[in-house]
Design an enzyme around this catalytic site. Structure first.
Site, mmCIF file in Angstrom:
data_model
loop_
_atom_site.group_PDB
_atom_site.id
_atom_site.type_symbol
_atom_site.label_atom_id
_atom_site.label_comp_id
_atom_site.label_asym_id
_atom_site.label_seq_id
_atom_site.Cartn_x
_atom_site.Cartn_y
_atom_site.Cartn_z
ATOM 1 N N GLU A 92 -1.426 2.234 12.200
ATOM 2 C CA GLU A 92 -0.613 1.312 12.989
ATOM 3 C C GLU A 92 0.842 1.765 13.039
ATOM 4 O O GLU A 92 1.338 2.437 12.138
ATOM 5 C CB GLU A 92 -0.710 -0.090 12.421
ATOM 6 C CG GLU A 92 -0.216 -0.196 11.001
ATOM 7 C CD GLU A 92 -0.513 -1.554 10.384
ATOM 8 O OE1 GLU A 92 -1.686 -1.970 10.380
ATOM 9 O OE2 GLU A 92 0.423 -2.183 9.892
ATOM 10 N N CYS A 105 8.604 2.110 13.513
ATOM 11 C CA CYS A 105 8.196 2.291 12.127
ATOM 12 C C CYS A 105 6.916 3.136 12.120
ATOM 13 O O CYS A 105 5.875 2.712 12.609
ATOM 14 C CB CYS A 105 7.963 0.919 11.499
ATOM 15 S SG CYS A 105 7.418 0.996 9.799
ATOM 16 N N CYS A 112 -2.892 4.647 1.276
ATOM 17 C CA CYS A 112 -1.877 5.138 0.341
ATOM 18 C C CYS A 112 -2.435 5.107 -1.071
ATOM 19 O O CYS A 112 -3.073 4.138 -1.460
ATOM 20 C CB CYS A 112 -0.618 4.273 0.430
ATOM 21 S SG CYS A 112 0.726 4.881 -0.617
ATOM 22 N N CYS A 116 0.976 0.338 -5.022
ATOM 23 C CA CYS A 116 1.898 -0.718 -5.463
ATOM 24 C C CYS A 116 1.171 -2.058 -5.347
ATOM 25 O O CYS A 116 0.431 -2.280 -4.381
ATOM 26 C CB CYS A 116 3.160 -0.722 -4.612
ATOM 27 S SG CYS A 116 3.992 0.873 -4.654
ATOM 28 N N CYS A 119 1.340 -4.436 -2.028
ATOM 29 C CA CYS A 119 1.319 -3.811 -0.700
ATOM 30 C C CYS A 119 -0.082 -3.787 -0.105
ATOM 31 O O CYS A 119 -1.049 -3.442 -0.787
ATOM 32 C CB CYS A 119 1.857 -2.383 -0.825
ATOM 33 S SG CYS A 119 1.743 -1.450 0.698
ATOM 34 N N CYS A 341 3.729 -4.097 6.716
ATOM 35 C CA CYS A 341 3.093 -2.862 6.268
ATOM 36 C C CYS A 341 1.575 -2.961 6.068
ATOM 37 O O CYS A 341 1.105 -3.563 5.117
ATOM 38 C CB CYS A 341 3.780 -2.548 4.932
ATOM 39 S SG CYS A 341 3.553 -0.955 4.277
HETATM 40 N N1 SAH Z 1 5.522 4.344 0.795
HETATM 41 C C1 SAH Z 1 6.902 4.228 1.144
HETATM 42 C C2 SAH Z 1 7.126 3.832 2.588
HETATM 43 C C3 SAH Z 1 6.195 2.839 3.184
HETATM 44 S S1 SAH Z 1 6.311 1.205 2.555
HETATM 45 C C4 SAH Z 1 7.605 3.262 0.206
HETATM 46 O O1 SAH Z 1 6.933 2.579 -0.561
HETATM 47 O O2 SAH Z 1 8.832 3.228 0.239
HETATM 48 C C5 SAH Z 1 7.804 0.611 3.304
HETATM 49 C C6 SAH Z 1 8.440 -0.562 2.592
HETATM 50 O O3 SAH Z 1 7.646 -1.756 2.729
HETATM 51 C C7 SAH Z 1 8.592 -0.315 1.093
HETATM 52 O O4 SAH Z 1 9.882 -0.666 0.641
HETATM 53 C C8 SAH Z 1 7.536 -1.246 0.539
HETATM 54 O O5 SAH Z 1 7.800 -1.548 -0.783
HETATM 55 C C9 SAH Z 1 7.593 -2.411 1.483
HETATM 56 N N2 SAH Z 1 6.452 -3.324 1.397
HETATM 57 C C10 SAH Z 1 5.186 -3.052 1.030
HETATM 58 N N3 SAH Z 1 4.425 -4.168 1.020
HETATM 59 C C11 SAH Z 1 5.235 -5.187 1.396
HETATM 60 C C12 SAH Z 1 5.038 -6.597 1.584
HETATM 61 N N4 SAH Z 1 3.858 -7.161 1.403
HETATM 62 N N5 SAH Z 1 6.108 -7.339 1.965
HETATM 63 C C13 SAH Z 1 7.297 -6.748 2.193
HETATM 64 N N6 SAH Z 1 7.561 -5.432 2.033
HETATM 65 C C14 SAH Z 1 6.530 -4.653 1.638
HETATM 66 FE FE1 SF4 Z 2 2.172 3.085 -0.753
HETATM 67 FE FE2 SF4 Z 2 2.645 0.564 -0.106
HETATM 68 FE FE3 SF4 Z 2 3.552 1.532 -2.418
HETATM 69 FE FE4 SF4 Z 2 4.682 2.341 -0.108
HETATM 70 S S1 SF4 Z 2 4.697 0.260 -0.957
HETATM 71 S S2 SF4 Z 2 4.047 3.609 -1.868
HETATM 72 S S3 SF4 Z 2 2.885 2.327 1.227
HETATM 73 S S4 SF4 Z 2 1.391 1.294 -1.834
#
Ligand code: SAH
Ligand code: SF4
Length: 357
Positions: A92, A105, A112, A116, A119, A341
């Site tokens: 997406e 974006c 991934c 985290c 996420c 995301c």
């Molecule tokens: N993997 C990279 C880039 C993609 S995620 C990273 O983690 O930086 C982009 C941003 O979205 C990151 O700061 C991530 O922590 C945030 N993100 C992930 N899940 C989210 C959620 N449920 N609500 C808000 N931000 C979120």
């Molecule tokens: Fe991967 Fe989501 Fe963590 Fe970014 S925030 S590193 S996309 S698991």
């Protein structure tokens, strides 16, 4: 041999390839003019090339591999695109309207592996990396969609903050950045491009050593190791001290401002105490540090997390400000269309699995 996407080649690589094939160097710039400025969708439309050159291109390349499946527009104008890749995987891409322009974006991987805990992307393990061509094409397809509206709209900003960890797919992401930044192509200004990483330390050093003006954002989300390791398991491999050493190297090398992203999670990392810890952590680099406080986008599978109360966000923000730390509360986009995301993609995958059953 399977043909690859023409969008995956930097101008240098395309030039070298053409010369190898016995073509003139300047053909590369002509081809780029067709694909990035005129944005045609068929090699046959390149009318200033000979039939032989067109045939050569057709033998080796395809003009993209992405197939648009869904284009969903939210009330605030945010548009979410779901693309199918040639192997059937779904990704997406989100288009947002800011006061300063149109921003896209971009997704860097299918899923991934960093995992985290808050996420949606991390829920679905990484299937594979995206190629540079697949990343560039997200942008081309969206720009073509804007072209079709005939309002003379142009994407001016890019954030690599979609699904995936860009520094876990480093070389293709760097080629992607070179291609979109190149003045002979889409010409997105380096200062208008931001790459976000969860903190893969060795790659931060590598990124710092590249001589360009592209912005870096670090997903910090917690000011101490105990808390950060709990929500981001990458912190066990690269704890905050190591991350900050890499950040210091980046700052000293580039003298560019760095953004720290901080998702506000209710009763977890949103107390005044964490704001003070964060301020202390950034104290010495506050002239080049910028904190982005992000409202948490609820993910169905992660019901243990909730969005912080407004009061907590205000107190957190003011505490940082009082300590002299630059901070901003990030505006939300397209909440009515799952713009967070990985959310549209994971919903679509669940739907497809249900249909297949
Ligand atoms: N993997 C990279 C880039 C993609 S995620 C990273 O983690 O930086 C982009 C941003 O979205 C990151 O700061 C991530 O922590 C945030 N993100 C992930 N899940 C989210 C959620 N449920 N609500 C808000 N931000 C979120
Ligand atoms: Fe991967 Fe989501 Fe963590 Fe970014 S925030 S590193 S996309 S698991």
């Amino acid at each position: 041999m399977s043909r690859t996407s023409i969008y995956g080649l930097t101008l240098d690589k395309l030039t070298d390839w053409l010369v190898e094939q016995g073509e003139k160097k300047f053909r590369a710039a002509q081809i780029w003019d067709w694909i990035y400025l005129k944005r045609i969708d068929d090699f046959k439309k390149m009318t200033n090339l000979s039939k032989k050159t067109i045939q050569l291109l057709e033998n080796y390349f395809v003009m993209g591999t992405l197939e648009k499946q869904i284009e969903q527009k939210a009330k605030d104008g945010t548009t979410k695109f779901l693309f199918k890749l040639s192997d059937g995987n779904l990704i997406e891409t989100v288009l947002m309207l800011h006061e300063y322009g149109l921003s896209v974006c971009v997704t860097s991987q299918v899923g991934c592996n960093i995992g985290c805990s808050f996420c949606a992307s991390g829920l679905l393990k990484k299937n594979r990396d995206l190629t540079s061509g697949e990343m560039v094409e997200q942008l081309v397809k969206i720009q073509q969609s804007l072209d079709a509206r005939a309002k003379d709209e142009r994407v001016s900003h890019i954030v690599v903050m979609g699904i995936g960890e860009p520094f876990d797919n480093f070389d293709p992401v760097m080629d992607f950045l070179k291609i979109i930044n190149d003045g002979k192509g889409l010409a997105i200004g380096a200062r208008h491009i931001t790459v976000s990483t969860s903190g893969i330390v060795p790659k931060i050093y590598e990124f710092a050593d590249i001589d360009w003006q592209i912005n870096l954002a670090i997903s910090l989300h917690a000011p101490n190791n105990e808390l950060r390791s709990r929500i981001m398991k990458i912190n066990r491999a690269y704890p905050i001290e190591k991350l900050m050493e890499a950040v210091d190297y980046y700052l000293q090398k580039t003298n560019r401002r760095i953004t720290f992203e901080y998702i506000m999670l209710k009763d977890l990392n949103d107390h005044k105490q964490e704001a003070l810890q964060l301020a202390k952590l950034l104290e010495k680099k506050r002239h080049l540090a910028y904190v982005n406080l992000i409202p948490y986008n609820p993910v169905e599978e992660h019901s243990e997390y909730q969005r912080s109360e407004k009061d907590a966000v205000v107190t957190f923000y003011e505490t940082l400000k009082k300590c002299g730390i630059n901070a901003v509360v990030r505006k939300e986009f397209g909440t009515d269309i799952d713009a967070a995301c990985g959310q549209l993609r994971s919903k679509q995958i669940k739907k497809e699995r249900l249909i297949k059953r």
